[in-house]
Every structure is written in C-alpha cells, then in structure tokens.
Design a protein around this motif. Structure first.
Motif, PDB file in Angstrom:
ATOM      1  N   GLU A  14      14.275   0.601   6.358  1.00 22.19           N
ATOM      2  CA  GLU A  14      12.912  -0.006   5.887  1.00 22.19           C
ATOM      3  C   GLU A  14      12.223   0.566   4.860  1.00 22.19           C
ATOM      4  N   LYS A  15      12.133   1.984   4.865  1.00 22.45           N
ATOM      5  CA  LYS A  15      11.591   2.725   4.101  1.00 22.45           C
ATOM      6  C   LYS A  15      11.920   2.738   2.362  1.00 22.45           C
ATOM      7  N   LYS A  16      13.214   2.727   2.515  1.00 20.14           N
ATOM      8  CA  LYS A  16      13.727   2.525   1.030  1.00 20.14           C
ATOM      9  C   LYS A  16      13.460   1.088   0.576  1.00 20.14           C
ATOM     10  N   ALA A  17      13.603   0.158   1.548  1.00 21.19           N
ATOM     11  CA  ALA A  17      13.289  -1.395   1.013  1.00 21.19           C
ATOM     12  C   ALA A  17      11.817  -1.129   0.435  1.00 21.19           C
ATOM     13  N   LEU A  18      10.941  -0.724   1.419  1.00 26.16           N
ATOM     14  CA  LEU A  18       9.364  -1.099   0.927  1.00 26.16           C
ATOM     15  C   LEU A  18       9.303  -0.240  -0.390  1.00 26.16           C
ATOM     16  N   GLU A  19       9.831   1.033  -0.593  1.00 27.23           N
ATOM     17  CA  GLU A  19       9.923   1.789  -1.869  1.00 27.23           C
ATOM     18  C   GLU A  19      10.136   1.108  -3.111  1.00 27.23           C
ATOM     19  N   VAL A  20      11.306   0.400  -2.772  1.00 25.91           N
ATOM     20  CA  VAL A  20      11.757  -0.665  -3.931  1.00 25.91           C
ATOM     21  C   VAL A  20      10.905  -1.653  -4.433  1.00 25.91           C
ATOM     22  N   GLU A  21      10.343  -2.152  -3.245  1.00 24.52           N
ATOM     23  CA  GLU A  21       9.257  -3.382  -3.446  1.00 24.52           C
ATOM     24  C   GLU A  21       8.026  -3.129  -4.027  1.00 24.52           C
ATOM     25  N   ILE A  22       7.407  -1.792  -3.424  1.00 22.87           N
ATOM     26  CA  ILE A  22       6.305  -1.093  -4.162  1.00 22.87           C
ATOM     27  C   ILE A  22       6.481  -1.110  -5.519  1.00 22.87           C
ATOM     28  N   ALA A  46      -2.035 -12.891 -10.955  1.00 21.54           N
ATOM     29  CA  ALA A  46      -0.822 -12.538 -10.258  1.00 21.54           C
ATOM     30  C   ALA A  46      -0.553 -11.014  -9.933  1.00 21.54           C
ATOM     31  N   PHE A  47      -0.857 -10.081 -11.197  1.00 19.94           N
ATOM     32  CA  PHE A  47      -0.765  -8.672 -10.903  1.00 19.94           C
ATOM     33  C   PHE A  47      -1.957  -8.254  -9.821  1.00 19.94           C
ATOM     34  N   LEU A  51      -1.493  -6.335  -6.169  1.00 19.11           N
ATOM     35  CA  LEU A  51      -2.002  -4.967  -6.085  1.00 19.11           C
ATOM     36  C   LEU A  51      -2.551  -4.851  -4.540  1.00 19.11           C
ATOM     37  N   GLY A  52      -2.869  -6.176  -3.923  1.00 19.91           N
ATOM     38  CA  GLY A  52      -3.249  -6.411  -2.828  1.00 19.91           C
ATOM     39  C   GLY A  52      -2.106  -6.336  -1.772  1.00 19.91           C
ATOM     40  N   LEU A  53      -1.000  -6.805  -2.161  1.00 24.39           N
ATOM     41  CA  LEU A  53       0.226  -6.813  -1.347  1.00 24.39           C
ATOM     42  C   LEU A  53       0.569  -5.191  -1.409  1.00 24.39           C
ATOM     43  N   VAL A  56      -0.804  -3.255   1.263  1.00 27.51           N
ATOM     44  CA  VAL A  56      -0.328  -3.378   2.618  1.00 27.51           C
ATOM     45  C   VAL A  56       0.967  -2.831   2.680  1.00 27.51           C
ATOM     46  N   LEU A  57       1.815  -2.850   1.770  1.00 26.53           N
ATOM     47  CA  LEU A  57       3.171  -2.396   1.802  1.00 26.53           C
ATOM     48  C   LEU A  57       2.988  -0.719   2.100  1.00 26.53           C
ATOM     49  N   LYS A  58       2.136  -0.098   1.162  1.00 26.97           N
ATOM     50  CA  LYS A  58       2.023   1.444   0.967  1.00 26.97           C
ATOM     51  C   LYS A  58       1.350   1.858   2.404  1.00 26.97           C
ATOM     52  N   ASN A  59       0.672   1.128   3.168  1.00 21.20           N
ATOM     53  CA  ASN A  59       0.215   1.312   4.436  1.00 21.20           C
ATOM     54  C   ASN A  59       1.341   1.249   5.746  1.00 21.20           C
ATOM     55  N   ARG A  60       2.281   0.271   5.384  1.00 17.76           N
ATOM     56  CA  ARG A  60       3.396   0.232   6.133  1.00 17.76           C
ATOM     57  C   ARG A  60       4.309   1.493   5.975  1.00 17.76           C
TER      58      ARG A  60
END
Length: 109
Positions: A14-22, A46-47, A51-53, A56-60
């Motif tokens: 999950e960490k790898k997937a989040l890093e890619v998405e961020i 959209a940008f 940034l908000g999303l 959230v992903l960085k917190n996760r």
C-alpha cells in the motif's frame, strides 16, 4: 492466516501504491497557448482538488510509515493513547491504526 508478516507485506504494498499516486497528483497544470480561459480555470480547479487529495494520501502514508517503524521496534499493535494491545480484528481491517477501538470512540465524542 493473520500474521505480522502478512500485515507488513500489505502495508509495504500500500505504501508503494500511495507514493505513486501522490507523485502523479503532484504535477502542476500545463497551460498551452491554445487553451482558453475556461480550460485554464478547469485545470487550476482540478489541481486544487488534487492538492487536497494529496494531503489525505500523505496522512495515510505517514500512518503506514509509523506502523512499519513500530514493527521494526517491536511496538506494533499497541494503542498510542492508552498503551493497551489492540484487537486483531482492528489490525486486520486497518493495519495502520494508531488507536484501539475504545480510544477511537472516545475521540469521536
């Protein structure tokens, strides 16, 4: 079977997937010469949403990193609030949880 190794593998995946998405959300808008003002406005909106999303992903991601550090220190599975051992059900559902079910309920009040 529920094991620490299984949870660790899940968290690392999950960490790898989040890093890619961020990283994918980190690309600022590219304004071309052929864009009209409404297209530029849409790109900016959209940008801003990204940034908000991204936050959230960085917190996760930080929660996952914290759980992985606790595993290395052999402190994984204990509530950060009360210090008690968390239930296996909570850890199976949300392996990066920082709080036990009782402390989560107290925070919501």
């Amino acid at each position: 079977m529920f094991s620490l190794k299984t949870i660790k593998n899940k968290l690392e995946k999950e960490k790898k997937a989040l890093e890619v998405e961020i990283n994918s959300l980190n690309t600022p808008p590219q304004f071309g010469d052929d864009m009209d003002e409404s297209e530029k406005t849409d790109e900016i909106e959209a940008f801003g949403a990204n940034l908000g999303l991204q936050q959230v992903l960085k917190n996760r991601l930080e929660n996952i990193n914290s759980a992985l550090r606790k595993m290395e220190q052999e402190k994984y599975g204990f509530c950060e609030q009360c210090g008690k051992k968390m239930s296996r059900i909570i850890l199976r559902i949300l392996p990066d949880s920082r709080l036990c079910q009782k402390c989560k309920k107290l925070l919501k009040k």
